[in-house]
Scaffold this motif. Structure first.
Motif, PDB file in Angstrom:
ATOM      1  N   ALA A 296     -41.108 -56.922  86.998  1.00  0.00           N
ATOM      2  CA  ALA A 296     -40.979 -56.571  85.579  1.00  0.00           C
ATOM      3  C   ALA A 296     -40.412 -55.163  85.442  1.00  0.00           C
ATOM      4  CB  ALA A 296     -42.335 -56.638  84.877  1.00  0.00           C
ATOM      5  N   CYS A 297     -39.530 -54.985  84.475  1.00  0.00           N
ATOM      6  CA  CYS A 297     -38.940 -53.670  84.212  1.00  0.00           C
ATOM      7  C   CYS A 297     -39.892 -52.872  83.320  1.00  0.00           C
ATOM      8  CB  CYS A 297     -37.582 -53.831  83.535  1.00  0.00           C
ATOM      9  SG  CYS A 297     -36.804 -52.265  83.081  1.00  0.00           S
ATOM     10  N   CYS A 298     -40.205 -51.659  83.731  1.00  0.00           N
ATOM     11  CA  CYS A 298     -41.127 -50.814  82.975  1.00  0.00           C
ATOM     12  C   CYS A 298     -40.504 -50.300  81.675  1.00  0.00           C
ATOM     13  CB  CYS A 298     -41.579 -49.620  83.814  1.00  0.00           C
ATOM     14  SG  CYS A 298     -42.523 -50.086  85.275  1.00  0.00           S
ATOM     15  N   ASP A 299     -39.174 -50.295  81.581  1.00  0.00           N
ATOM     16  CA  ASP A 299     -38.498 -49.756  80.400  1.00  0.00           C
ATOM     17  C   ASP A 299     -38.254 -50.809  79.326  1.00  0.00           C
ATOM     18  OD1 ASP A 299     -38.470 -47.231  81.494  1.00  0.00           O
ATOM     19  OD2 ASP A 299     -36.456 -47.441  82.339  1.00  0.00           O
ATOM     20  N   CYS A 300     -37.685 -51.957  79.725  1.00  0.00           N
ATOM     21  CA  CYS A 300     -37.339 -52.961  78.716  1.00  0.00           C
ATOM     22  C   CYS A 300     -38.228 -54.200  78.774  1.00  0.00           C
ATOM     23  CB  CYS A 300     -35.867 -53.373  78.840  1.00  0.00           C
ATOM     24  SG  CYS A 300     -35.494 -54.316  80.347  1.00  0.00           S
ATOM     25  N   GLY A 301     -39.048 -54.321  79.798  1.00  0.00           N
ATOM     26  CA  GLY A 301     -39.942 -55.450  79.905  1.00  0.00           C
ATOM     27  C   GLY A 301     -39.307 -56.716  80.432  1.00  0.00           C
ATOM     28  N   ASN A 302     -38.054 -56.643  80.882  1.00  0.00           N
ATOM     29  CA  ASN A 302     -37.362 -57.838  81.403  1.00  0.00           C
ATOM     30  C   ASN A 302     -38.034 -58.331  82.683  1.00  0.00           C
ATOM     31  OD1 ASN A 302     -34.995 -59.713  81.530  1.00  0.00           O
ATOM     32  ND2 ASN A 302     -34.616 -58.581  83.423  1.00  0.00           N
ATOM     33  N   LEU A 303     -38.160 -59.644  82.808  1.00  0.00           N
ATOM     34  CA  LEU A 303     -38.739 -60.255  83.999  1.00  0.00           C
ATOM     35  C   LEU A 303     -37.639 -60.825  84.885  1.00  0.00           C
ATOM     36  CD1 LEU A 303     -41.779 -62.191  82.471  1.00  0.00           C
ATOM     37  CD2 LEU A 303     -41.765 -59.923  83.517  1.00  0.00           C
TER      38      LEU A 303
ATOM     39  N   LYS B 141     -33.456 -51.352  93.837  1.00  0.00           N
ATOM     40  CA  LYS B 141     -33.225 -52.527  93.016  1.00  0.00           C
ATOM     41  C   LYS B 141     -33.256 -52.127  91.546  1.00  0.00           C
ATOM     42  CE  LYS B 141     -34.751 -57.304  92.575  1.00  0.00           C
ATOM     43  NZ  LYS B 141     -35.757 -58.309  93.016  1.00  0.00           N
ATOM     44  N   ARG B 142     -32.291 -52.620  90.749  1.00  0.00           N
ATOM     45  CA  ARG B 142     -32.194 -52.264  89.343  1.00  0.00           C
ATOM     46  C   ARG B 142     -32.482 -53.457  88.446  1.00  0.00           C
ATOM     47  NH1 ARG B 142     -29.356 -47.556  87.928  1.00  0.00           N
ATOM     48  NH2 ARG B 142     -28.562 -46.350  89.698  1.00  0.00           N
ATOM     49  N   CYS B 143     -32.886 -53.170  87.236  1.00  0.00           N
ATOM     50  CA  CYS B 143     -33.102 -54.213  86.234  1.00  0.00           C
ATOM     51  C   CYS B 143     -31.762 -54.776  85.804  1.00  0.00           C
ATOM     52  CB  CYS B 143     -33.850 -53.626  85.035  1.00  0.00           C
ATOM     53  SG  CYS B 143     -34.014 -54.790  83.654  1.00  0.00           S
ATOM     54  N   ALA B 144     -31.647 -56.094  85.775  1.00  0.00           N
ATOM     55  CA  ALA B 144     -30.393 -56.734  85.380  1.00  0.00           C
ATOM     56  C   ALA B 144     -30.108 -56.563  83.903  1.00  0.00           C
ATOM     57  CB  ALA B 144     -30.456 -58.224  85.726  1.00  0.00           C
ATOM     58  N   CYS B 145     -31.111 -56.217  83.128  1.00  0.00           N
ATOM     59  CA  CYS B 145     -30.948 -56.079  81.673  1.00  0.00           C
ATOM     60  C   CYS B 145     -30.524 -54.667  81.264  1.00  0.00           C
ATOM     61  CB  CYS B 145     -32.247 -56.463  80.974  1.00  0.00           C
ATOM     62  SG  CYS B 145     -32.191 -56.359  79.177  1.00  0.00           S
ATOM     63  N   CYS B 146     -31.287 -53.653  81.705  1.00  0.00           N
ATOM     64  CA  CYS B 146     -31.005 -52.275  81.260  1.00  0.00           C
ATOM     65  C   CYS B 146     -30.570 -51.341  82.384  1.00  0.00           C
ATOM     66  CB  CYS B 146     -32.231 -51.686  80.556  1.00  0.00           C
ATOM     67  SG  CYS B 146     -33.649 -51.423  81.660  1.00  0.00           S
TER      68      CYS B 146
ATOM     69  N   LYS C  31     -37.066 -48.685  87.483  1.00  0.00           N
ATOM     70  CA  LYS C  31     -38.522 -48.773  87.412  1.00  0.00           C
ATOM     71  C   LYS C  31     -38.958 -50.234  87.350  1.00  0.00           C
ATOM     72  CE  LYS C  31     -38.825 -44.350  84.978  1.00  0.00           C
ATOM     73  NZ  LYS C  31     -39.262 -43.675  83.731  1.00  0.00           N
ATOM     74  N   LEU C  32     -39.054 -50.867  88.503  1.00  0.00           N
ATOM     75  CA  LEU C  32     -39.465 -52.261  88.594  1.00  0.00           C
ATOM     76  C   LEU C  32     -40.800 -52.344  89.317  1.00  0.00           C
ATOM     77  CD1 LEU C  32     -36.087 -53.966  89.639  1.00  0.00           C
ATOM     78  CD2 LEU C  32     -37.034 -53.750  87.344  1.00  0.00           C
ATOM     79  N   VAL C  33     -41.673 -53.196  88.832  1.00  0.00           N
ATOM     80  CA  VAL C  33     -42.973 -53.376  89.469  1.00  0.00           C
ATOM     81  C   VAL C  33     -43.240 -54.858  89.676  1.00  0.00           C
ATOM     82  CG1 VAL C  33     -44.000 -51.264  88.547  1.00  0.00           C
ATOM     83  CG2 VAL C  33     -44.146 -53.374  87.221  1.00  0.00           C
ATOM     84  N   LEU C  34     -43.911 -55.172  90.783  1.00  0.00           N
ATOM     85  CA  LEU C  34     -44.284 -56.554  91.077  1.00  0.00           C
ATOM     86  C   LEU C  34     -45.475 -56.938  90.191  1.00  0.00           C
ATOM     87  CD1 LEU C  34     -43.994 -59.072  92.953  1.00  0.00           C
ATOM     88  CD2 LEU C  34     -45.671 -57.987  94.443  1.00  0.00           C
ATOM     89  N   VAL C  35     -45.308 -58.014  89.420  1.00  0.00           N
ATOM     90  CA  VAL C  35     -46.371 -58.407  88.489  1.00  0.00           C
ATOM     91  C   VAL C  35     -47.000 -59.757  88.833  1.00  0.00           C
ATOM     92  CG1 VAL C  35     -45.445 -57.057  86.582  1.00  0.00           C
ATOM     93  CG2 VAL C  35     -44.693 -59.427  86.886  1.00  0.00           C
TER      94      VAL C  35
END
Length: 394
Positions: free
Chosen positions: A48-55, A363-368, A372-376
């Motif tokens: 999950a992205c900590c900034d935009c919440g994208n999974l 690793k980067r968020c594909a959305c934003c 800041k990615l975390v394993l959820v």
């Protein structure tokens, strides 16, 4: 790189119950592993992205050595290990092939014939290396088995990389006696020794009832005619000149070490009945062509190249054999480089291989684009993913 068509799609479409009945359990398990590779069936995890919440969902790979998706990291680790063993000497490339008349025996006795192919190739290289006329020392070889041609037909052959030189009993490095020759050993003589040794061992196995023979296999006097025909055949023992640079040795070997019978990039189209794939016609100087096969025929050809369980397709001989490698390379590197052989641990090699392949980028968020990615969440193989992921894009 994502391809439009994949081997997994071919398996999904054409592997039915009728085809399964003609396959071994090992072949079925291999095809099932490739079909399920990087799907929810093998488990995965959610970031999950900590900034935009994208999974973002990442599925696990099957790690099968016949899978075209799962060899990249293993190949890079293997390259690193071979680079540790390189010596500042010339390296030669030798190929040992089998005539197609033996293919029926290969299909029924693949483990025995492939083992005999390795044994015969090393017998030849070791015999000539021990001969004081050519080297007079313990030579070495790294051998990689290939069983296919570009059209997926059976074509067993060995790629061997042989260093120019060897170690004597006292640990001194011995250079080849024929330093100006185009190759380390005479090819025609190697061909005769290879052919003779292989057929002798094959005949012994047949006489002792160790092989499963085809129904039309010649016996008694007919066997002698079959053997004479094989002796007259050209058992190709092909040798290339030395590599121009030592670094090119590993790069060249890597092209063969972890290659599978067909890659996803070569599959051009999948119709309801046929598979279209690209191949090179070496009878016409490697001209690219397209072959069209019925889906079930394509899978049967692919299965011919699935090696027996736990069969080692890459082997090291001589002073590179696993039981003596560390000590032998210590001797060789002390002689040639004035330093000891230092081997990385598997963990260190894996980390370095990942750094080579993927760099140091996070690793980067594909959305934003956030880092800041975390394993959820995660789930294991053969278990259903969480329900909330049904609407999430992979």
């Amino acid at each position: 790189m994502k391809t439009k068509f994949e081997l997994a799609q071919v398996i999904d479409q054409f592997l039915d119950q009728d085809l399964r009945k003609g396959l071994t359990v090992h072949h079925q398990r291999t095809l099932d592993a490739i079909r399920r590779c990087r799907t929810a069936a093998l488990g995965g995890h959610v970031d999950a992205c900590c900034d935009c919440g994208n999974l973002a969902i990442s599925y696990n790979s099957c790690r099968n050595r016949n899978c075209p998706k799962c060899q990249v990291l293993q190949k890079e680790m293997w390259i690193l290990q071979r680079e540790e063993e390189l010596l500042p000497v010339a390296y030669f490339h030798v190929v040992f092939t089998l005539p197609h008349e033996i293919n029926d025996l290969v299909l029924r006795n693949s483990r025995f014939v492939y083992n005999l192919l390795f044994e015969s190739a090393w017998y030849v290289l070791n015999k000539f290396g021990r001969d004081p006329k050519w080297l007079g020392a313990q030579s070495a070889a790294t051998m990689v088995l290939h069983t296919w041609g570009q059209n997926l037909q059976l074509h067993p052959h060995l790629h061997c990389i042989v260093p120019a030189g060897g170690l004597c009993k006292t640990g001194q490095w011995i250079k080849p006696k024929k330093g100006n020759a185009k190759f380390l050993y005479p090819i025609l003589a190697m061909n005769k020794v290879y052919k003779s040794f292989f057929l002798k061992q094959l005949r012994t196995a047949i006489e002792n009832g160790l092989l499963v023979l085809p129904d039309d296999f010649p016996i008694n006097t007919a066997y002698q005619k079959w053997k004479d025909k094989l002796y007259k055949k050209d058992w190709v023992v092909y040798a290339k000149p030395p590599f121009s640079k030592v670094e090119n040795v590993v790069k060249y070997l890597a092209r063969y070490s972890h290659r599978v019978a067909i890659t996803n990039q070569r599959i051009l189209n999948i119709t309801p009945t046929h598979v279209h794939f690209r191949y090179k016609d070496y009878r016409q100087n490697g001209k690219p062509k397209t072959m069209i096969l019925p889906g079930k025929v394509f899978l049967k050809r692919f299965c011919m190249h699935i090696l027996p369980p736990r069969f080692r397709k890459i082997r090291h001989y001589g002073f590179l054999a696993n039981r003596t490698k560390t000590k032998s390379l210590d001797y060789a590197k002390r002689e040639l480089l004035q330093k000891l052989h230092i081997a990385l641990s598997r963990t260190e090699r894996r980390a370095l291989a990942k750094a080579r392949l993927f760099g140091i980028k996070q690793k980067r968020c594909a959305c934003c684009g956030s880092k800041k990615l975390v394993l959820v969440d995660s789930w294991e193989r053969n278990k259903s993913p969480p329900d909330y992921l049904k609407s999430v894009k992979v």
